[in-house]
Design a protein around this motif. Structure first.
Motif, short mmCIF file in Angstrom:
data_model
loop_
_atom_site.label_atom_id
_atom_site.label_comp_id
_atom_site.label_asym_id
_atom_site.label_seq_id
_atom_site.Cartn_x
_atom_site.Cartn_y
_atom_site.Cartn_z
N LYS A 53 -15.76 -17.88 -13.12
CA LYS A 53 -15.70 -17.02 -11.09
C LYS A 53 -14.89 -16.70 -10.56
O LYS A 53 -14.25 -15.22 -10.54
CB LYS A 53 -16.92 -16.84 -10.89
N VAL A 54 -14.27 -17.54 -10.70
CA VAL A 54 -12.85 -17.92 -9.76
C VAL A 54 -11.31 -16.95 -10.31
O VAL A 54 -10.72 -16.33 -9.87
CB VAL A 54 -12.38 -19.41 -9.39
N TYR A 55 -11.29 -17.11 -11.38
CA TYR A 55 -10.48 -16.62 -12.01
C TYR A 55 -11.08 -15.01 -11.79
O TYR A 55 -10.09 -14.22 -12.43
CB TYR A 55 -10.43 -17.24 -13.82
N LEU A 56 -12.07 -14.64 -12.17
CA LEU A 56 -12.43 -13.50 -12.32
C LEU A 56 -12.21 -12.44 -11.45
O LEU A 56 -11.95 -11.11 -10.71
CB LEU A 56 -13.91 -13.34 -12.45
N GLU A 57 -12.71 -13.58 -10.07
CA GLU A 57 -12.71 -13.11 -8.96
C GLU A 57 -10.96 -13.03 -7.62
O GLU A 57 -11.34 -12.29 -6.63
CB GLU A 57 -14.43 -13.39 -8.03
N ASN A 58 -10.53 -14.68 -7.56
CA ASN A 58 -9.93 -14.80 -6.51
C ASN A 58 -9.05 -14.89 -6.97
O ASN A 58 -8.28 -15.80 -6.59
CB ASN A 58 -10.87 -15.15 -6.04
N ALA A 59 -8.57 -14.81 -8.73
CA ALA A 59 -7.30 -16.57 -8.84
C ALA A 59 -6.10 -14.99 -8.41
O ALA A 59 -5.02 -15.95 -8.22
CB ALA A 59 -7.60 -16.87 -10.52
N VAL A 60 -5.93 -14.03 -8.11
CA VAL A 60 -4.79 -13.15 -8.13
C VAL A 60 -5.23 -12.70 -6.54
O VAL A 60 -5.66 -12.17 -7.07
CB VAL A 60 -4.63 -12.26 -9.49
N PRO A 61 -3.84 -11.76 -6.22
CA PRO A 61 -4.07 -11.39 -4.81
C PRO A 61 -5.19 -9.79 -4.96
O PRO A 61 -5.06 -9.39 -5.66
CB PRO A 61 -2.99 -10.92 -4.01
N ASN A 62 -6.57 -10.37 -3.77
CA ASN A 62 -7.10 -8.50 -3.67
C ASN A 62 -5.99 -7.88 -3.04
O ASN A 62 -6.90 -6.53 -3.08
CB ASN A 62 -8.69 -9.20 -3.12
N THR A 63 -5.81 -8.22 -2.51
CA THR A 63 -4.36 -7.36 -1.87
C THR A 63 -3.06 -7.27 -2.08
O THR A 63 -2.47 -8.63 -1.71
CB THR A 63 -4.94 -7.02 -0.22
N LYS A 64 -2.14 -6.66 -1.97
CA LYS A 64 -0.70 -6.61 -2.63
C LYS A 64 -0.59 -4.90 -1.60
O LYS A 64 -1.07 -3.96 -1.58
CB LYS A 64 -0.96 -6.42 -3.63
N ALA A 65 0.70 -5.10 -0.86
CA ALA A 65 1.47 -4.06 -0.64
C ALA A 65 3.12 -4.69 -0.38
O ALA A 65 3.54 -6.21 -0.50
CB ALA A 65 0.91 -3.84 0.75
N ASN A 66 3.42 -3.25 -1.03
CA ASN A 66 5.32 -3.33 -0.63
C ASN A 66 5.29 -2.31 0.30
O ASN A 66 5.15 -1.66 -0.21
CB ASN A 66 5.76 -3.80 -1.95
N LEU A 67 6.57 -2.77 1.43
CA LEU A 67 7.37 -1.32 2.21
C LEU A 67 9.41 -1.88 1.31
O LEU A 67 9.60 -2.77 1.46
CB LEU A 67 7.21 -1.28 3.48
N ALA A 68 9.69 -0.50 0.21
CA ALA A 68 10.67 -0.46 0.29
C ALA A 68 11.66 0.72 1.12
O ALA A 68 10.92 1.91 1.05
CB ALA A 68 11.17 -0.17 -1.28
N LEU A 69 13.01 0.05 1.19
CA LEU A 69 13.78 0.90 2.25
C LEU A 69 14.96 1.55 0.70
O LEU A 69 15.49 0.25 0.73
CB LEU A 69 14.08 0.14 3.24
N ASN A 70 15.29 2.37 0.64
CA ASN A 70 16.67 1.97 -0.13
C ASN A 70 17.48 3.17 0.85
O ASN A 70 16.88 4.36 0.83
CB ASN A 70 16.15 2.95 -1.27
N TYR A 71 18.86 2.78 0.34
CA TYR A 71 19.31 3.76 1.82
C TYR A 71 20.80 4.39 0.66
O TYR A 71 21.47 2.73 0.94
CB TYR A 71 20.02 3.50 3.39
#
Length: 920
Positions: free
Chosen positions: A802-820
């Motif tokens: 059940k954990v492998y299915l529901e919570n073993a990887v992040p349920n929230t991911k985000a990234n902020l990328a800046l390229n100059y």
């Protein structure tokens, strides 16, 4: 056979039609598409409702009925252009276009529609377009899984540890669903799956995915990710979405790059310099003829060293028998060793790989084109197992006086080839193709032994392995009509053949030579035993009094009774329509009928719409049904493997669902997974700022999982069923049994956010991209059990599953990328957020929560000359690690410092790298 004959005649007829001339009184538009002096290959050119693409020299040509038309030209990463022109019958009009770079969300995609390509803000469903050249040029990631893991928040993939073959094939997820619920295409054609099935304690347990790392990054132009259910359009597996890998078509270019780096980290008072990784990549494009033909070659060589972030074990290392007295301290002194010498290696595995691919197209008469692409790959891996202590039944002191750390070796082979012909028959665009793909995964066991052979045991073993082959034939037809404000109709068919093989290992890799069978009793009533490794009576015991197990330690080989050679076919037909009711209102609809030789038929549909509220805002929505047939691997895989639970080794057999143990336990036969999906989204274009926001819901019924471990008993009071199961497990050299089963129903809810901004800043150009995904998958409703399984639900679908299915990887991911970029310099900064995860264990009280983390990447690029560019940087610049294990029961006697089942971003620390790119 009759169906195959008809199909061959149909294919021959299509080929002849494509080669025939079609005469009409038409007008012709020709021209080029460039960026400065550089031709843009595969740019989209739309003349009214008729579309085409440029060749390798940036040249296009299209014939239409005479009249006044709006011409729209677009290309990935460049500003779209439109012009109005009047075309006259029998005349050729020449117009050239020059495009300028633009923000990401104006990029054009072909995925999700069989009509003219659209920008991401115009599509009816969310689609990401990732420019691989830009992504590979700023970060340290050198394989496709890791590039996507950090660039696309809806995509998750992490390097595994102590997962047997899964250490070398990273499971990948889209929108929180399983690795086998996302379909992978290459140049729009179905990619074959891996032969390997994941049966160990890692994310994606029980699934079969596609090995994206078998595709050399140097061969890829861009990645398109359709984040929506698409089974009605592309067939089985596309429940979570579709990933389309578009290969390079460039010509008259030679590019090479060398990337090298290592983990340079300090944690727990210790410095690490390990995990060295070097990749050499090449790409060469050549023009074929003078009519726009091309051939593009790519290759890469990778060498990756292992890492170790494990701790020193704190349990008993050496017991003296009889009595089992702890003599660890005196043993360590006498042997001049430390506790770490008897511990696990916890980290990334070692591997070396080489890959080659090509992509070609050759123009034919009358606008037709022959195309082909394919590749070869080889990967050799080596990953550690659990340490076997000196004075235990799994070790032979005469071979390993100090015990031993066994290794699993892997040799993975990839072969693929696709070819087709496309062109126009009357007013219809026709594409006829055949795609072949094969993955072979051979296991070996190194630095090990078969304890039942005693001191005569070899130390290296050939353990056998699986092979998966897929051949897919497609016929696709599409046509644009001047109905409404533009209509596109498409239909076609697919015939797919699949083959799965399991090859047995050498006898000494699986046999227990300490087993015997009883043939009678002597005069005193004692059993008469005859040595027989298919028997069920143990005759050999270790110093601790336990029976010596058979087979190679760490990975017993596949047995002859595991060997299989299974086939199936799948045939499908589809139709879809794209209706522009007005310039503002677009509707897509699709229906697909699919028939599997082993699971029967299914019909799935999809409807999606986009409405432009004004020039700035649009809303979009979709609803679809989906289908996934259980893989041949899930139907036929069988083996006995050593599984450690709380530090205790057990031999667990995986049995097919039509086996006798499955029948005794009431494990039902496998059936297809079926899904329902809906999504609702918003897009906004605010000048240089682009925004997309999409929410989604997916319900999957009868989801296939890998069960917990069932056991039998030979106790006098045991039931007849338990006694028979015990005997069957003994014959398989196993103490427990696991199966694949349609055990549960799940619901997934989530939201995706993409924000993109690009503008001049001072004398340079700034790009800013924010991408985020939040999703949650939950098991819903009762566990699907047969009457025989009532009361055993906790084993059938365990707490850890059940954990492998529901919570073993992040349920929230985000990234902020800046390229100059300014002058010869390029600066790249990315902050990555990885949500919390939970330890996968069957004891709920031990399911530790690991808190969210931020990881920062930084790189600086400098253009050394017209042809050379240097990049240096760091992934995980601030040397961030996950939370440590705080519950002793999860640490395997102190050997696991960080969780191996709950994966956020890895536990190797800071990675420093450098790369040089050369372009001729």
């Amino acid at each position: 056979m009759k169906q195959a004959t008809i199909f061959r005649h149909f294919a021959t007829l299509l080929f002849l039609l494509l080669s025939a001339q079609v005469f009409a009184q038409t007008a012709t538009l020709r021209g080029t598409v460039r960026s400065g002096n550089t031709p843009l290959a595969d740019a989209s050119v739309r003349v009214g409702s008729t579309g085409t693409t440029t060749n390798a020299q940036g040249v296009f040509s299209v014939s239409v009925n005479p009249g006044k038309y709006t011409i729209t030209v677009s290309y990935t990463g460049f500003e779209q252009q439109t012009r109005t022109v009047t075309l006259k019958a029998g005349e050729t009009t020449v117009i050239d276009f020059g495009l300028e770079s633009t923000a990401v969300l104006n990029e054009v995609v072909v995925l999700g529609s069989r009509s003219t390509p659209r920008t991401q803000l115009e599509t009816t469903v969310p689609i990401d377009v990732l420019d691989i050249k830009k992504l590979a040029g700023v970060g340290a990631q050198v394989n496709l899984n890791q590039i996507l893991n950090f660039a696309a928040p809806s995509f998750t993939s992490n390097t595994q540890s102590l997962g047997d073959g899964t250490d070398h094939v990273d499971p990948a997820s889209l929108r929180g669903l399983g690795p086998d619920q996302v379909l992978v295409l290459v140049n729009g054609k179905r990619r074959y799956n891996s032969a390997l099935i994941n049966v160990n304690g890692t994310f994606g347990r029980g699934s079969v995915g596609t090995d994206l790392n078998a595709i050399p990054v140097s061969s890829i132009e861009r990645i398109e990710i359709l984040r929506d259910g698409a089974s009605a359009q592309y067939g089985s597996d596309a429940i979570a979405g579709v990933i389309n890998v578009v290969l390079k078509k460039s010509v008259d270019k030679l590019s090479a790059s060398v990337t090298s780096g290592e983990y340079n980290s300090k944690v727990n008072g210790k410095s690490y310099h390990d995990g060295q990784n070097t990749q050499v990549a090449l790409n060469l494009g050549l023009a074929l003829g003078s009519k726009g033909g091309y051939i593009n070659f790519s290759g890469s060589f990778d060498d990756r060293k292992p890492t170790d972030r494990g701790g020193a074990r704190n349990d008993v290392i050496y017991r003296r028998y009889p009595g089992g007295v702890d003599r660890t301290d005196s043993f360590l002194v006498a042997t001049n060793t430390t506790r770490k010498d008897y511990s696990l290696v916890v980290g990334q595995s070692k591997y070396t790989s080489g890959q080659f691919s090509f992509n070609t197209a050759i123009p034919l008469n009358n606008g037709a084109e022959f195309y082909a692409f394919g590749g070869l790959g080889y990967r050799k891996g080596k990953s550690g197992g659990f340490y076997r202590l000196p004075n235990e039944s799994r070790n032979i002191l005469e071979i390993y006086p100090l015990g031993f750390l066994p290794y699993i070796g892997s040799d993975a082979y990839d072969r693929s080839f696709a070819a087709g012909i496309r062109g126009k028959v009357a007013e219809w665009n026709v594409d006829f193709s055949n795609s072949f793909g094969q993955n072979q995964f051979d296991f070996s066991v190194l630095n090990s032994l078969n304890a039942s052979l005693g001191k005569a045991s070899p130390t290296n073993f050939n353990a056998g392995g699986p092979k998966f082959t897929q051949n897919t034939t497609n016929v696709d037809l599409s046509r644009s009509f001047d109905w409404l404000s533009g209509t596109n109709l498409a239909f076609g068919g697919e015939f797919r053949f699949e083959n799965y093989q399991l090859k047995a290992g050498d006898q000494n890799s699986y046999a227990n030579y300490g087993l015997a069978r009883q043939v009678g009793v002597d005069a005193n009533g004692n059993p008469i035993l005859v040595p027989d490794f298919t028997g069920s009576v143990n005759t050999l015991f270790g110093p601790d009094g336990s029976a010596r197990p058979g087979g190679a330690q760490v990975f017993p080989g596949f047995r002859p009774e595991n060997a299989v050679n299974a086939n199936r076919t799948a045939a499908s037909i589809y139709a879809d329509a794209e209706l522009n009711f007005s310039k503002a209102f677009l509707v897509d609809a699709a229906v697909r009928y699919e028939n599997y030789s082993d699971f029967g038929s299914t019909t799935n549909g999809k409807i999606a719409a986009r409405y432009k509220l004004n020039k700035t805002f649009s809303i979009r929505a979709s609803a679809s049904t989906g289908f996934r047939a259980p893989s041949l691997q899930q139907r036929y895989y069988a083996n006995t493997a050593t599984v450690f639970t709380s530090g205790v080794a057990n031999e667990i057999g995986t049995f097919p669902n039509d086996s006798r143990p499955a029948q005794l336990l009431g494990i039902p036969k496998l059936s297809p997974e079926k899904s329902k999906s809906v999504s609702l989204g918003f897009t906004g274009s605010f000048g240089k700022l682009k925004v997309t926001l999409d929410g989604y819901y997916t319900r999957i019924n009868d989801r296939v999982i890998y069960t917990g471990q069932f056991t039998g008993s030979n106790a006098p009071t045991a039931s007849p069923v338990d006694k028979e199961i015990y005997q069957l497990l003994s014959l398989a050299n196993a103490t427990g049994a696991a199966f694949f089963a349609n055990a549960i129903n799940t619901e997934t809810r989530g939201i995706d956010l993409i924000v993109s901004y690009k503008a001049r800043l001072g004398k340079g150009t700034l790009s800013a991209d924010l991408a985020a995904n939040a999703s949650q998958t939950n098991q819903v409703g009762p566990i699907n059990v047969s009457s025989k399984l009532i009361g055993k639900e906790g084993t059938y679908f365990s707490a850890s599953s059940k954990v492998y299915l529901e919570n073993a990887v992040p349920n929230t991911k985000a990234n902020l990328a800046l390229n100059y970029g300014i002058g010869k310099f390029n600066f790249f900064l990315r902050n990555n957020y990885f949500g919390g995860v939970i330890e996968a264990t069957n004891t709920v009280a031990n399911q530790q929560y690991y808190t969210p983390k931020w990881v920062t990447d930084l790189s600086i690029g400098y253009k050394l000359s017209r042809i050379a560019n240097l990049t240096i940087g760091a992934n995980n610049l601030l040397d961030i690690y996950p939370d440590k294990i705080a519950i002793a029961a999860n640490s395997n006697s102190g050997q696991f410092v960080y969780s191996r089942s709950a994966l956020q971003f890895g536990s190797n620390g800071r990675y420093l790298f450098g790369r040089i790119d050369i372009n001729f």
